[in-house]
Design a protein around this motif. Structure first.
Motif: not given
Length: 208
Positions: A115, A118-121, A123-124
């Motif tokens: 995670y 690949q935080w942008d993927k 983050k929500d």
């Protein structure tokens, strides 16, 4: 939080302390019990073993009705399982991962690096769901260039959750009917009432 749980003013929850070198020197649970600061029963919540288990069958109690709650059977035994070992959550009564947190079906179970890198993927995604996913999958690494994730342990569900669902959330599957015989295999250590006791290696025990 520790005080609230210890004094039974809050329900038991996992308490994770980061920075093992620091905390091992700071907290000696045996000494605290000897001094009367905590109850001897509190010390019993941690079990030290001399050598890591090759594999573990975590027998999940009936009171845990889904994987969301039963996952503690993994993360409370993980510290005492050898690299490359398998932890089986044996819970033939469980039929679902989580009804209250459907996001877990979308992201599955992965190590923390999966995670973070690949935080942008992700983050929500609710942070509680991410925390559950990483706690129930354990240590590992992820290479964003190759897309390869390497987890320290293999996590397997022996439940009524179908094998195709297990595969979709990145965990293994075993038929629950095969587990009683596997419990006789010396390669597997059986933990009854899993999730109640934290297992640690004796080499990590604080020096008195």
């Amino acid at each position: 939080v520790i005080t609230l749980v210890q004094t039974k003013k809050a329900k038991p929850v996992p308490i994770v302390l980061f920075g093992s070198d620091y905390w091992k020197q700071l907290i000696d649970f045996d000494f605290l019990a000897e001094e009367g600061v905590i109850s001897p029963n509190d010390v019993k919540l941690i079990e030290y073993v001399d050598a890591p288990f090759k594999n573990v069958i975590a027998e999940i109690p009936q009171r845990y009705h889904d994987i969301w709650t039963a996952a503690k059977g993994f993360y409370k035994t993980e510290p005492a399982v050898a690299d490359g070992g398998e932890t089986i959550l044996y819970a033939p009564h469980i039929t679902t991962v989580s009804e209250a947190h459907p996001e877990i079906y979308e992201i599955g179970y992965h190590c923390r690096d999966y995670y973070v890198k690949q935080w942008d993927k992700f983050k929500d995604v609710p942070w509680g769901v991410l925390a559950h996913s990483t706690h129930a999958r354990g240590a590992g690494s992820y290479d964003p260039e190759t897309g390869v994730e390497s987890c320290r342990l293999k996590l397997t569900f022996a439940t009524q959750i179908p094998p195709e669902v297990c595969a979709s959330i990145n965990v293994g599957y075993r038929d629950p009917a095969t587990i009683p015989a596997l419990m006789e295999d010396p390669e597997f250590h059986v933990v009854t009432d899993a999730g109640e006791v934290l297992f640690r290696l004796a080499s990590e025990r604080p020096k008195s």
